[in-house]
Structure formats: C-alpha cells, structure tokens
Design a protein around this motif. Structure first.
Motif, PDB file in Angstrom:
ATOM      1  N   LYS A   1       0.849  -1.208   0.000  1.00 20.58           N
ATOM      2  CA  LYS A   1       0.000   0.000   0.000  1.00 20.58           C
ATOM      3  C   LYS A   1       0.873   1.242   0.000  1.00 20.58           C
ATOM      4  N   LEU A   2       0.228   2.369  -0.253  1.00 20.51           N
ATOM      5  CA  LEU A   2       1.005   3.600  -0.415  1.00 20.51           C
ATOM      6  C   LEU A   2       1.434   4.232   0.908  1.00 20.51           C
ATOM      7  N   VAL A   3       2.640   4.782   0.889  1.00 24.46           N
ATOM      8  CA  VAL A   3       3.151   5.535   2.028  1.00 24.46           C
ATOM      9  C   VAL A   3       3.513   6.941   1.540  1.00 24.46           C
ATOM     10  N   CYS A   4       3.110   7.947   2.330  1.00 24.85           N
ATOM     11  CA  CYS A   4       3.429   9.328   1.964  1.00 24.85           C
ATOM     12  C   CYS A   4       4.248   9.971   3.074  1.00 24.85           C
ATOM     13  N   TRP A   5       5.270  10.710   2.688  1.00 24.68           N
ATOM     14  CA  TRP A   5       5.980  11.550   3.654  1.00 24.68           C
ATOM     15  C   TRP A   5       5.400  12.952   3.539  1.00 24.68           C
ATOM     16  N   SER A   6       5.210  13.577   4.687  1.00 27.44           N
ATOM     17  CA  SER A   6       4.505  14.862   4.676  1.00 27.44           C
ATOM     18  C   SER A   6       5.186  15.913   5.536  1.00 27.44           C
ATOM     19  N   ALA A   7       5.123  17.153   5.074  1.00 28.90           N
ATOM     20  CA  ALA A   7       5.552  18.288   5.891  1.00 28.90           C
ATOM     21  C   ALA A   7       4.605  18.406   7.086  1.00 28.90           C
ATOM     22  N   SER A   8       5.114  18.939   8.194  1.00 31.34           N
ATOM     23  CA  SER A   8       4.374  18.830   9.459  1.00 31.34           C
ATOM     24  C   SER A   8       3.041  19.561   9.486  1.00 31.34           C
ATOM     25  N   VAL A   9       2.920  20.663   8.742  1.00 35.15           N
ATOM     26  CA  VAL A   9       1.635  21.357   8.763  1.00 35.15           C
ATOM     27  C   VAL A   9       1.004  21.365   7.360  1.00 35.15           C
ATOM     28  N   ALA A  10       1.374  20.377   6.550  1.00 34.28           N
ATOM     29  CA  ALA A  10       0.673  20.207   5.274  1.00 34.28           C
ATOM     30  C   ALA A  10      -0.673  19.568   5.585  1.00 34.28           C
ATOM     31  N   PRO A  11      -1.702  19.871   4.809  1.00 32.98           N
ATOM     32  CA  PRO A  11      -3.005  19.255   5.067  1.00 32.98           C
ATOM     33  C   PRO A  11      -2.907  17.730   4.996  1.00 32.98           C
ATOM     34  N   SER A  12      -3.375  17.086   6.076  1.00 31.36           N
ATOM     35  CA  SER A  12      -3.313  15.626   6.141  1.00 31.36           C
ATOM     36  C   SER A  12      -4.599  15.005   5.637  1.00 31.36           C
ATOM     37  N   GLU A  13      -5.637  15.846   5.542  1.00 32.35           N
ATOM     38  CA  GLU A  13      -6.986  15.345   5.276  1.00 32.35           C
ATOM     39  C   GLU A  13      -7.083  14.549   3.975  1.00 32.35           C
ATOM     40  N   PHE A  14      -6.377  15.002   2.942  1.00 29.61           N
ATOM     41  CA  PHE A  14      -6.531  14.352   1.626  1.00 29.61           C
ATOM     42  C   PHE A  14      -5.969  12.930   1.627  1.00 29.61           C
ATOM     43  N   CYS A  15      -4.750  12.793   2.135  1.00 27.61           N
ATOM     44  CA  CYS A  15      -4.123  11.465   2.128  1.00 27.61           C
ATOM     45  C   CYS A  15      -4.837  10.512   3.066  1.00 27.61           C
ATOM     46  N   VAL A  16      -5.264  11.019   4.221  1.00 29.50           N
ATOM     47  CA  VAL A  16      -5.960  10.145   5.169  1.00 29.50           C
ATOM     48  C   VAL A  16      -7.274   9.650   4.553  1.00 29.50           C
ATOM     49  N   THR A  17      -7.954  10.525   3.838  1.00 29.61           N
ATOM     50  CA  THR A  17      -9.182  10.112   3.150  1.00 29.61           C
ATOM     51  C   THR A  17      -8.879   8.973   2.178  1.00 29.61           C
ATOM     52  N   MET A  18      -7.710   9.028   1.573  1.00 23.64           N
ATOM     53  CA  MET A  18      -7.325   8.014   0.593  1.00 23.64           C
ATOM     54  C   MET A  18      -6.661   6.793   1.235  1.00 23.64           C
ATOM     55  N   ASP A  19      -6.680   6.735   2.590  1.00 21.33           N
ATOM     56  CA  ASP A  19      -6.075   5.591   3.304  1.00 21.33           C
ATOM     57  C   ASP A  19      -4.584   5.420   3.043  1.00 21.33           C
ATOM     58  N   ILE A  20      -3.900   6.508   2.847  1.00 24.47           N
ATOM     59  CA  ILE A  20      -2.460   6.421   2.636  1.00 24.47           C
ATOM     60  C   ILE A  20      -1.770   6.518   4.000  1.00 24.47           C
ATOM     61  N   ALA A  21      -0.806   5.667   4.236  1.00 19.99           N
ATOM     62  CA  ALA A  21      -0.078   5.713   5.512  1.00 19.99           C
ATOM     63  C   ALA A  21       0.869   6.911   5.506  1.00 19.99           C
ATOM     64  N   MET A  22       0.904   7.632   6.629  1.00 21.07           N
ATOM     65  CA  MET A  22       1.645   8.886   6.661  1.00 21.07           C
ATOM     66  C   MET A  22       2.873   8.818   7.569  1.00 21.07           C
ATOM     67  N   ILE A  23       3.943   9.447   7.089  1.00 21.48           N
ATOM     68  CA  ILE A  23       5.159   9.608   7.895  1.00 21.48           C
ATOM     69  C   ILE A  23       5.521  11.088   7.861  1.00 21.48           C
ATOM     70  N   TYR A  24       5.923  11.615   9.002  1.00 22.25           N
ATOM     71  CA  TYR A  24       6.262  13.038   9.101  1.00 22.25           C
ATOM     72  C   TYR A  24       7.745  13.215   9.398  1.00 22.25           C
ATOM     73  N   PRO A  25       8.530  13.493   8.371  1.00 24.37           N
ATOM     74  CA  PRO A  25       9.982  13.577   8.538  1.00 24.37           C
ATOM     75  C   PRO A  25      10.460  14.549   9.627  1.00 24.37           C
ATOM     76  N   GLU A  26       9.764  15.676   9.812  1.00 22.83           N
ATOM     77  CA  GLU A  26      10.239  16.591  10.854  1.00 22.83           C
ATOM     78  C   GLU A  26      10.143  15.930  12.227  1.00 22.83           C
ATOM     79  N   THR A  27       9.025  15.260  12.476  1.00 20.46           N
ATOM     80  CA  THR A  27       8.855  14.577  13.754  1.00 20.46           C
ATOM     81  C   THR A  27       9.864  13.434  13.884  1.00 20.46           C
ATOM     82  N   HIS A  28      10.057  12.737  12.792  1.00 18.12           N
ATOM     83  CA  HIS A  28      11.010  11.636  12.802  1.00 18.12           C
ATOM     84  C   HIS A  28      12.427  12.153  13.079  1.00 18.12           C
ATOM     85  N   ALA A  29      12.761  13.272  12.424  1.00 19.08           N
ATOM     86  CA  ALA A  29      14.086  13.870  12.642  1.00 19.08           C
ATOM     87  C   ALA A  29      14.232  14.359  14.082  1.00 19.08           C
ATOM     88  N   ALA A  30      13.155  14.933  14.609  1.00 19.75           N
ATOM     89  CA  ALA A  30      13.199  15.390  16.004  1.00 19.75           C
ATOM     90  C   ALA A  30      13.469  14.203  16.919  1.00 19.75           C
TER      91      ALA A  30
END
Ligand code: SF4
Ligand code: SF4
Lengths: 372, 422
Positions: B32-61
């Motif tokens: 299935k699809l995985v998306c990396w996202s900027a921390s304050v990019a809208p999450s609503e679209f990908c979540v609606t599409m059931d895409i798994a999300m990773i947030y590099p800024e949080t991961h880097a922190a």
C-alpha cells in the motif's frame, strides 16, 4: 578609443555607480527611482510609471551595523543590503518593490531600515497551475495600485504594454549579447561581461538596449579568433565582487553562458503575449524554470544547465554559491549528482560580499584550471 | 487489538506514536502507499485516501532527541548538503539516503542499523506545504527527484498584508482540488468526499482537544508544564486527522483538569516565574533546557509553536480550510506575528520571554530582534535569546543557555519586585 571600448566603458561606469545613474535620470526626466529587491519583480510596472527601476544588489562591504539586526548565518547579499539600509544608501528611492521568494526575504520584507515605503508581494510557488497566474496577477494589481498611490501617477494598461515591449526587446538583445560575447572572449572578458549585463539594473531599458545592440553589431563585424582558454558556465545568485571574476580572467576562463539570478535568469524568457498586461507579467513566472527560487517538482535546473553546457560548448560549470543562501544550497546536491552522471566538471566557489581575501578562490580556480 | 482504555495519556502518546510507524511499515509490506509529509501540510486528503503517513520533521526530532543525529547528518554532508541548511532536512535527506542504499543493495547500512529512531519505510509520494517555511519546498523537491516519485505542493503565499485576502484563499482552495486529482491518479481510485468530510470533522475534534490542553497553561499556578506540549506535539502533527490524537489529547486534558481540581500543579509548589518560549525546542538538549529552567522555578506557560496546529475551520468549506492552513503566525506580517505572540504571553501570564535563535531556521530567527523589541515596548517584560538548533547538537552551548536564562531570571525577579514596590 574604439566604439566598442567606449560603450563598454560607459556601461561599466554605470554599473559601478548606480547613484550617479539615478541622478542623471532625475536631471534628464525630472523623475525619481524605485528600488527593486531581488528577485523577479515586475519592473515593467515601475517603468510604465515613468520612474527608473533600480536593482538592489548590495555590494562589497564590511558588515558592522547590520550585526545588530541579523545573525551571522544570514546570506551575504542580504547582510550587505541591510548594512546599506542602515547607512541610508537607499533613502532617496521613492519606494521599494519587495518580492519574498525565500525565507530570508520574507523576514527582511518586514524590517526595512530605510525611510522609503516598501511594497511587498508574494510569488506563488505552485506555479504550473492556472490559479497561480490569477493569484499573481492580483498581487501585481495591488502593486500597481500602491505604486500609483505613493508616486501619485496613473499607470495605464497601455503604458504597461509599451513597457513590456521595451523589456522584451531588451531581453532579446541581451540573449544575443550573451551568445555573441561567448565568441569574442578576447574582448568581452568576465568582468566586462558582468558590467554590461549589470548596467541594465540601473538604466532605462530602451537606452540599455540601444547601447548593447550597437555593441553587438560592432562585435559581430570583427573576425572570430581562436580561444585557447577554458569556457565556463556560471550558476548561482551572482558572481561578485569583481575580484572573483578577475581570478577567472587571470586563469584564462571565458564565461560563455550563465545561469545567475542577477544575469541571464532575468532575460532568458520573454513576457508572453496576451490581452491583460498584468496577467502577462504573472505568466512569465509560470513559464520561468531552472531557478532555486521557482519551485519545480521536476527540478529541471540540472538538465537545463547540462543543455547549456552542451549548446555553449563549455568545458565546465562554475558554481557561485552565495554564502548562507539556503535555496541555492538545496539545489546543489541534486545538480552536482546530475553533472557527475553526465560527465560534466564543476567547480564550487563561495560568494562572500564581505571578504577581502580571495586566496582560497584563487587556489581553487588555479587547480581546477589545471584539471580541465 | 490492544486495550487502550486504561492507559494514561503518556502511555497513549507512546502507544499511538509506535502504532503509526507500525502502520506505515505494514502498509509498505502489503504494497500500500506511504506518503511523507511536511508537518503542517493538510493531512486530510491522504488520510481520506487511506495512505499511511510519515512526518519527517517529527522523525528527525526523534532522532535528535535520541542523540542519533550526527550519524545521519554526516551522510547528508557527504551528499553535498551544506551544514548551513535546516538540520531537519539534513537529517531526513541523510536517512532517506540510507534507506535508498538499503533498497538498492538489500543490505542494511550500519548507520541505519544503529539509528535509535523508529524505522520508517520509503515514501511512494510526498506532500509539502510552505506555511512554516519555503525550506520545505526545496527539501521536498529534492525528495521527489531523488526517489522519482510524485510531489504534491500546497503553496500558501506569505501573508504580507492581513487580513488574508479572498484571492489567496481561492488560490489555495484550487490547489486542494488539484491535490485531490493528483491523488486520484496516484491511487487509481475516486476521492470519497463523504469520507473526506468525516476526516475533516475528526481533524477538528483533534484540534479542539489540542487547544483544550494548551489553554490550561493559563492557570496560575499551571497544571501543565509547557515542555510536555513539545512531546505531545508528535500526535497533532502525525495523527490529527485520526482519532488517535483526539483520544490522547482528551485523556491528557482530563488528567490535567483533574489535577487542577485537586490542587496538583506541574511544578508542585515551586512555580516562581512563568516564561514564553519562542521557537522550536532544542531536541538533543531538551532535558538540559527544561531542567535549567525548572531549577530556577521557571515554568514555560507560553509557546506559539504548538499553536501552529490550531487548524480550526468549518468542515465542508474549502475556503475556510485554506485560511486555517495559511494563517499560521510565521506565515504572516510582523504586525500579526507580534499580535499572536503578545496573546500567547499574556494568555500564559508570563514574566519573560526566551527566543531561540535557531541556526537551522532562518524564518524563525531573522525577525526575533524586531519582534522582541516591539513586544517589550508594549509589555515591559524582559527577554533573552540564545543560540541553538532543533536537531544539530553542535549548534547549542549549554553554558551560554544557562547564563542567558539566569540573566532572564534576574531581570524577571527585579521586574516583579519593582512592580510590588510600586
Ligand atoms: S535567495 Fe539566497 S541569497 Fe537571495 S535573499 Fe534568499 S537566501 Fe539570500
Ligand atoms: S526548522 Fe525551520 S527551516 Fe526547518 S523545516 Fe522547520 S520551519 Fe522549516
């Protein structure tokens, strides 16, 4: 002095003394000047108002007063611009046009230390969408309104269309100049080339066009001689101060093309045709590519540079990296890898407007030249 | 399924963070699809599409906080990333490079093996938004081209003039539409607008609970230690469009309210002065900065940073959603920025302000002098600034930090005595 020498010397003196260029313009026309911050502001709107658009590019300077307002990790050009603001250098400008395509400029747009009114506008970054054109045309409409109010003039669509024509003509002539200059490196050395191009930041464009046009035809009438030095393409924000270009010259380098924000990036595209002049100016930004400040999902800068190297038969690319410029620093690893893959050699030099010691640059250029 | 009903907020935080990473790893395994996202990019679209999300800024922190940053920073260095660029970006580009090497060779590079942070899968697409900085445009351009994957851009133009004009909201809303069609193409299925509305509503519930926590620091003494927000932030970033965030924040707010009722405060009886922290946390030295302040009896009750995720809007209204994503205070003119901070300082009943002069973050550093000056003229509160970096541990000096906060402490004391002597 030959006609070529005269033109070059006139343009060089303008490029070295923008203040005098402004004074001369005032004497001639009775009109003032508007400052244009980097990058890619719609200068045509100022031109249409009858005022002189004057590029603000900082200058070679030691930084002292600006230290209180900017940490040391701000880019070199903006350190020098801030220093000059504090010295009052820009205070005789009627207004400042201020685009904000990077984080540094967003901040700087909010802290102008001079006395002139500042007009800020934002370039859209999702550039390939039609909605971006609409947004930018609207920003430009506000820029025009604000300028009209501050300058107490009316800027008509008709005047604007005329100014766009004048600018497009200048762009075309500049592209020609860049190509012709590449064929005559013995006459147009890196320093002269830079001065001829930079002069357009401080001149009424039709005047600049006329001089460069004449220069172009004078040059073309001369026989092309063999060039034994190295041919390079410059990329980055700018290649200043002159000491840097002097080092290139000493080592037998000719600049055969450039991808500098201060130079070719401004004139490699024309403003497209169309009925609404503000929309046309906005559309220029959509069609523009290959710059660190214009977001590009395809990241075409590397491929574009590779094409330029090929079409200009260059031996290498010289990366003129503005110190602490993060947009440019982010592009570097990508195009560097693409150069490696394409077998294109490149040299990285740091652009620092504060430094007075160029030993390191000298050594790097020398050893690079031996490698080529 | 794990029973979460008896977990404390802190346990829920840990549990859901791990769960999100696990979901992404599972998604990858199942194709299935995985998306990396900027921390304050809208999450609503990908979540609606059931895409798994990773947030590099949080991961880097997370890598920074676990003292693993230097290893990956080195990888970015080798790729030509200048040490002057944002350390979140460099940590992530370094980490991405290691993942790429692993994918290409089938062998796990030693640095990846050793990395203390959660393992994340490579993305199939990335989404970015420049409401916190344009650096995120450059960084994501690079991710997209290095991995040869689609990039979704939500560009929210810098608001040089407030209020936000309608034509700007229209432009952003148009991009939402464009993002949806990009996703339809990437996912090969239609966008489900009914589900989208539900996801928007969920996001609003998460944000409401998040705001509930933040508002508790207005109590004096405060039941909330502001540094906790830095930790809980992980879920407002990574799960605001899921119920994970809502459940955890509700639990935390309930706990804090219960404490407040029972007279249990964050600093027990030792809350002496209250400060605002302007900027991102110094993740590799979080403990040092927190304890330094705590030892002086200084509690952080104000920070505008967690407020970046105060993304309230009307579900179903794209223009309102556009406004929420663009009005972030660091995407607005200095006047508005000062106004927002001023409210944070007075809302937290603060006695002083600490500015993080962040070597990584030009946007959050270059207006600090002016911001501090204007605010001080209005509220007469003392302030200091210190040099730091959110993930590159080399750019922070504990000794300088200590000296600065001691100086602030002195000034706050004098200020308080001055007031009480009047
Ligand atoms: S583009 Fe680079 S050099 Fe220009 S202002 Fe921004 S950071 Fe400075
Ligand atoms: S630290 Fe600053 S530059 Fe880096 S991603 Fe965050 S906001 Fe952008």
């Amino acid at each position: 002095m030959s006609r070529i020498e005269t033109i070059i010397s006139e343009l060089s003196s303008i490029s070295n003394n923008p203040k005098k260029a402004m004074e001369d313009y005032k004497k001639e026309t009775g009109k003032g000047a508007v400052g244009v911050m980097p990058y890619y502001a719609p200068e045509e709107i100022i031109h249409a108002a009858g005022l002189l658009p004057v590029g603000i590019w900082g200058g070679q300077k030691s930084i002292s007063k600006a230290r209180a307002f900017l940490p040391p990790f701000a880019c070199s050009i903006m350190q020098s611009v801030m220093e000059m603001q504090l010295e009052g250098v820009y205070d005789n400008l009627e207004a400042i046009l201020f685009p904000v395509p990077c984080d540094t400029l967003k901040c700087l747009s909010q802290k102008w230390k001079g006395t002139s009114p500042v007009i800020v506008f934002t370039h859209p970054q999702n550039r390939k969408l039609e909605a971006a054109n609409k947004f930018l045309a609207e920003e430009y409409r506000l820029v025009r309104e604000k300028l009209e109010r501050i300058l107490d003039v009316k800027i008509t669509d008709e005047a604007l269309t005329k100014s766009i024509d004048i600018y497009n003509e200048n762009r075309k002539v500049m592209r020609e100049f860049v190509d012709i200059a590449a064929a005559y490196p013995q006459i147009i050395d890196p320093i002269k080339r830079h001065a001829i191009i930079k002069a357009r930041s401080f001149m009424e464009k039709s005047k600049h066009t006329a001089m460069v046009k004449e220069l172009n035809s004078e040059l073309k009438s001369l026989p092309v001689e063999d060039f034994t030095g190295k041919r390079v393409v410059l990329t980055g924000i700018m290649a200043e101060p002159n000491e840097v270009l002097e080092i290139l010259k000493e080592n037998g380098f000719a600049v055969v093309a450039d991808d500098l924000a201060q130079e070719s990036r401004q004139f490699r595209n024309d403003v497209p045709l169309g009925p609404d002049p503000l929309y046309r100016l906005a559309k220029w930004w959509q069609e523009f590519d290959g710059c660190s400040l214009a977001t590009d999902a395809k990241k075409s800068r590397g491929p574009m540079l590779i094409d330029t190297v090929k079409s200009s038969k260059a031996d290498a690319v010289v990366v003129c990296m503005m110190k602490f410029c993060d947009p440019e620093e982010f592009d570097y690893p990508i195009y560097y890898r693409q150069f490696e893959e394409a077998g294109i050699k490149s040299l990285f030099i740091e652009i620092d407007l504060e430094t007075t010691s160029f030993e390191q640059t000298k050594t790097r250029v020398q050893s690079f030249s031996e490698m080529l | 399924m794990t029973d979460t009903s008896n977990m404390s907020a802190k346990e829920l935080l840990g549990f859901y963070q791990e769960e999100l990473y696990e979901e992404a790893r599972r998604a990858k395994k199942e194709g299935k699809l995985v998306c990396w996202s900027a921390s304050v990019a809208p999450s609503e679209f990908c979540v609606t599409m059931d895409i798994a999300m990773i947030y590099p800024e949080t991961h880097a922190a997370g890598i920074g906080a676990r003292k693993g940053a230097l290893d990956v920073l080195e990888v970015a260095d080798e790729k030509g990333y200048n040490v002057d660029t944002c350390s979140y970006a460099r940590v992530n580009m370094g980490y991405m490079e290691l993942l790429k090497q692993e994918a290409l060779t089938g062998k796990t590079p030693e640095k990846l093996e050793k990395s203390p942070a959660a393992r994340i899968p490579l993305p199939d697409l990335v989404i970015t938004c420049n409401n916190i900085c344009n650096t995120l445009l450059k960084w994501y351009e690079n991710l997209a081209v290095e991995l040869n994957i689609p990039l979704i851009i939500i560009d929210v133009p810098f608001n040089h003039t407030m209020p936000i004009p309608q034509y700007s909201k229209d432009y952003i809303a148009e991009q939402f539409k464009n993002a949806i069609s990009q996703l339809e193409e990437i996912c090969g299925k239609k966008f489900d607008y009914d589900k989208f509305l539900k996801v928007q509503e969920q996001t609003q519930r998460s944000v409401a609970q998040w705001n509930r926590i933040a508002s508790l620091s207005s109590h004096k003494p405060s039941p909330l230690n502001g540094f906790d927000l830095f930790n809980y932030m992980a879920l407002i970033v990574c799960a605001r469009s899921r119920d994970y965030a809502e459940i955890t924040f509700k639990k935390f707010a309930d706990e804090l309210e219960e404490n407040l009722k029972n007279g249990i405060y964050a600093f027990k009886g030792n809350e002496q002065k209250r400060v605002t922290w302007e900027g991102i946390a110094v993740w590799p030295h979080l403990g040092h900065t927190f304890k330094g302040l705590k030892n002086l009896g200084n509690i952080m009750t104000g920070s505008a940073y967690p407020g970046l995720w105060n993304l309230s809007y009307t579900p179903g209204d794209m223009s309102s959603m556009a406004e929420a994503y663009t009005r972030i205070y660091i995407n607005t003119c200095l006047d508005n920025k000062v106004k927002v901070l001023s409210d944070i300082i007075s809302g937290g009943k603060c006695d002083g302000v600490i500015y993080h002069q962040n070597r990584s973050c030009k946007l959050m550093s270059f207006l600090n002098v002016e911001t501090a000056d204007i605010l001080q003229k209005g509220n007469h509160l003392p302030y200091v600034s210190f040099d730091g970096d959110q993930t590159d541990p080399r750019n922070f000096s504990p000794a300088q930090f200590d000296t600065r906060i001691q100086a602030l402490d002195e000034m706050m004391k004098q200020n308080k005595e001055g007031v009480s002597n009047e």
